[in-house]
Design a protein around this motif. Structure first.
Motif, PDB file in Angstrom:
ATOM      1  N   ALA A   1       0.836  -1.206   0.000  1.00  0.00           N
ATOM      2  CA  ALA A   1       0.000   0.000   0.000  1.00  0.00           C
ATOM      3  C   ALA A   1       0.873   1.259   0.000  1.00  0.00           C
ATOM      4  N   ARG A   2       1.945   1.231   0.782  1.00  0.00           N
ATOM      5  CA  ARG A   2       2.857   2.380   0.843  1.00  0.00           C
ATOM      6  C   ARG A   2       3.527   2.612  -0.507  1.00  0.00           C
TER       7      ARG A   2
ATOM      8  N   LYS B   1       1.048   4.011  -3.054  1.00  0.00           N
ATOM      9  CA  LYS B   1       0.797   5.433  -2.793  1.00  0.00           C
ATOM     10  C   LYS B   1       1.967   6.288  -3.297  1.00  0.00           C
TER      11      LYS B   1
ATOM     12  N   ALA C   1       1.991   9.202  -6.300  1.00  0.00           N
ATOM     13  CA  ALA C   1       2.534  10.538  -6.047  1.00  0.00           C
ATOM     14  C   ALA C   1       3.646  10.875  -7.040  1.00  0.00           C
TER      15      ALA C   1
END
Length: 57
Positions: free
Chosen positions: A10-11, A14, A18
């Motif tokens: 998930a990190r 993300k 970005a």
């Protein structure tokens, strides 16, 4: 009970979103199209030829 989420994935997802957003912003801010780059190179070459021509006279 909720679904299990891999926090590392998930990190990373993300961060990838970005990074793509930042890249798109930089493209708009700094990027030139291929046609614009070629036109600028042609203008610079013509200016160089014109300057070289005046030096010989």
């Amino acid at each position: 009970m909720g679904d299990l989420v891999n926090l590392n994935k998930a990190r990373k997802a993300k961060a990838k979103v970005a990074a793509r957003a930042q890249a798109a912003e930089n493209t708009v801010k700094f990027g030139l199209t291929k046609a614009e780059r070629e036109a600028e190179a042609a203008r610079a070459e013509k200016a160089k030829r014109d300057l070289d021509g005046h030096e010989r006279e």
